[in-house]
Scaffold this motif. Sequence first.
Motif, PDB file in Angstrom:
ATOM      1  N   LEU A  64       0.837  -1.206   0.000  1.00 43.15           N
ATOM      2  CA  LEU A  64       0.000   0.000   0.000  1.00 43.15           C
ATOM      3  C   LEU A  64       0.869   1.251   0.000  1.00 43.15           C
ATOM      4  N   ALA A  65       1.931   1.262   0.796  1.00 43.96           N
ATOM      5  CA  ALA A  65       2.837   2.416   0.848  1.00 43.96           C
ATOM      6  C   ALA A  65       3.532   2.641  -0.492  1.00 43.96           C
ATOM      7  N   ALA A  66       3.832   1.551  -1.197  1.00 47.74           N
ATOM      8  CA  ALA A  66       4.481   1.645  -2.509  1.00 47.74           C
ATOM      9  C   ALA A  66       3.476   1.978  -3.611  1.00 47.74           C
ATOM     10  N   ARG A  67       2.214   2.122  -3.241  1.00 48.95           N
ATOM     11  CA  ARG A  67       1.129   2.449  -4.162  1.00 48.95           C
ATOM     12  C   ARG A  67       0.968   1.399  -5.264  1.00 48.95           C
ATOM     13  N   GLU A  68       1.178   0.140  -4.892  1.00 50.86           N
ATOM     14  CA  GLU A  68       0.945  -0.969  -5.819  1.00 50.86           C
ATOM     15  C   GLU A  68      -0.518  -1.397  -5.771  1.00 50.86           C
ATOM     16  N   PHE A  69      -1.142  -1.249  -4.595  1.00 55.01           N
ATOM     17  CA  PHE A  69      -2.533  -1.618  -4.377  1.00 55.01           C
ATOM     18  C   PHE A  69      -3.221  -0.519  -3.566  1.00 55.01           C
ATOM     19  N   ARG A  70      -4.532  -0.490  -3.688  1.00 52.90           N
ATOM     20  CA  ARG A  70      -5.347   0.414  -2.870  1.00 52.90           C
ATOM     21  C   ARG A  70      -6.429  -0.423  -2.197  1.00 52.90           C
ATOM     22  N   LEU A  71      -6.597  -0.231  -0.892  1.00 54.53           N
ATOM     23  CA  LEU A  71      -7.649  -0.934  -0.158  1.00 54.53           C
ATOM     24  C   LEU A  71      -8.994  -0.334  -0.535  1.00 54.53           C
ATOM     25  N   GLU A  72      -9.924  -1.194  -0.995  1.00 60.13           N
ATOM     26  CA  GLU A  72     -11.269  -0.733  -1.352  1.00 60.13           C
ATOM     27  C   GLU A  72     -12.290  -1.051  -0.266  1.00 60.13           C
ATOM     28  N   HIS A  73     -12.146  -2.193   0.370  1.00 58.26           N
ATOM     29  CA  HIS A  73     -13.110  -2.586   1.402  1.00 58.26           C
ATOM     30  C   HIS A  73     -12.479  -3.647   2.295  1.00 58.26           C
ATOM     31  N   GLN A  74     -12.844  -3.583   3.575  1.00 57.02           N
ATOM     32  CA  GLN A  74     -12.343  -4.578   4.529  1.00 57.02           C
ATOM     33  C   GLN A  74     -13.373  -4.777   5.628  1.00 57.02           C
ATOM     34  N   THR A  75     -13.571  -6.019   6.023  1.00 54.35           N
ATOM     35  CA  THR A  75     -14.488  -6.321   7.121  1.00 54.35           C
ATOM     36  C   THR A  75     -14.086  -7.660   7.731  1.00 54.35           C
ATOM     37  N   THR A  76     -14.712  -7.977   8.848  1.00 51.92           N
ATOM     38  CA  THR A  76     -14.508  -9.280   9.472  1.00 51.92           C
ATOM     39  C   THR A  76     -15.853  -9.989   9.581  1.00 51.92           C
ATOM     40  N   PHE A  77     -15.784 -11.293   9.682  1.00 52.25           N
ATOM     41  CA  PHE A  77     -16.973 -12.103   9.896  1.00 52.25           C
ATOM     42  C   PHE A  77     -16.562 -13.356  10.651  1.00 52.25           C
ATOM     43  N   HIS A  78     -17.536 -14.075  11.173  1.00 51.71           N
ATOM     44  CA  HIS A  78     -17.244 -15.309  11.890  1.00 51.71           C
ATOM     45  C   HIS A  78     -17.536 -16.522  11.004  1.00 51.71           C
ATOM     46  N   GLU A 127     -12.828 -15.921  13.829  1.00 52.76           N
ATOM     47  CA  GLU A 127     -12.988 -14.621  13.182  1.00 52.76           C
ATOM     48  C   GLU A 127     -12.088 -14.570  11.943  1.00 52.76           C
ATOM     49  N   MET A 128     -12.690 -14.161  10.830  1.00 55.38           N
ATOM     50  CA  MET A 128     -11.979 -14.071   9.545  1.00 55.38           C
ATOM     51  C   MET A 128     -11.961 -12.618   9.077  1.00 55.38           C
ATOM     52  N   LEU A 129     -10.922 -12.287   8.330  1.00 54.28           N
ATOM     53  CA  LEU A 129     -10.787 -10.988   7.693  1.00 54.28           C
ATOM     54  C   LEU A 129     -10.966 -11.175   6.196  1.00 54.28           C
ATOM     55  N   ILE A 130     -11.736 -10.304   5.581  1.00 63.83           N
ATOM     56  CA  ILE A 130     -11.816 -10.291   4.122  1.00 63.83           C
ATOM     57  C   ILE A 130     -11.617  -8.855   3.680  1.00 63.83           C
ATOM     58  N   ALA A 131     -10.763  -8.694   2.686  1.00 67.59           N
ATOM     59  CA  ALA A 131     -10.459  -7.356   2.171  1.00 67.59           C
ATOM     60  C   ALA A 131     -10.325  -7.426   0.660  1.00 67.59           C
ATOM     61  N   ARG A 132     -10.713  -6.320   0.021  1.00 63.64           N
ATOM     62  CA  ARG A 132     -10.585  -6.217  -1.442  1.00 63.64           C
ATOM     63  C   ARG A 132      -9.629  -5.066  -1.744  1.00 63.64           C
ATOM     64  N   TYR A 133      -8.628  -5.373  -2.562  1.00 62.52           N
ATOM     65  CA  TYR A 133      -7.635  -4.385  -2.987  1.00 62.52           C
ATOM     66  C   TYR A 133      -7.703  -4.237  -4.510  1.00 62.52           C
ATOM     67  N   ARG A 134      -7.384  -3.059  -4.983  1.00 65.55           N
ATOM     68  CA  ARG A 134      -7.308  -2.810  -6.416  1.00 65.55           C
ATOM     69  C   ARG A 134      -5.864  -2.582  -6.806  1.00 65.55           C
ATOM     70  N   ARG A 135      -5.426  -3.255  -7.854  1.00 64.34           N
ATOM     71  CA  ARG A 135      -4.061  -3.098  -8.383  1.00 64.34           C
ATOM     72  C   ARG A 135      -3.967  -1.744  -9.066  1.00 64.34           C
ATOM     73  N   LEU A 136      -2.981  -0.979  -8.673  1.00 62.81           N
ATOM     74  CA  LEU A 136      -2.783   0.362  -9.278  1.00 62.81           C
ATOM     75  C   LEU A 136      -1.756   0.310 -10.392  1.00 62.81           C
TER      76      LEU A 136
END
Length: 136
Positions: A64-78, A127-136
């Motif tokens: 993310l710092a290198a601007r290779e990806f951008r976080l679009e959405h993140q949440t947790t679920f069981h 508890e699980m994490l799911i996140a969507r990133y976009r390739r920049l």
Amino acid sequence: MVDALSEARRALKPGGRLIDLRPTMRNRSVELELPSATLFIGEIDSASTFPDHVAADAALDAALAAREFRLEHQTTFHYLSDLDSLADLREFKRGLRRSVMPESIFERIETLTANEDGHYLIRIRREMLIARYRRL
């Protein structure tokens, strides 16, 4: 995660999406569902896996710092695993690679279900994490 991010950078076109799905650093809980109540029984200790989580987070932070990806959405679920018996729970325990399930969990369930005549459910809650990133 480092290898997965390298492969995602190689395979994804700009604008492509990366889905990150993995457990969080919270221990799994063991619950006993009886006809009258649901009881917390104990935790499965996953501390030995925490360095993997820290490394994955660091790799994502660097991308993310290198601007290779951008976080679009993140949440947790069981994610729930329902088991019908102590034998099923023992089988579940045999499948654990690095996490530790204390024997006291089995003892407590055995005591609490002695008069239940099979009318109970053992639930593992993770508890699980799911996140969507976009390739920049």
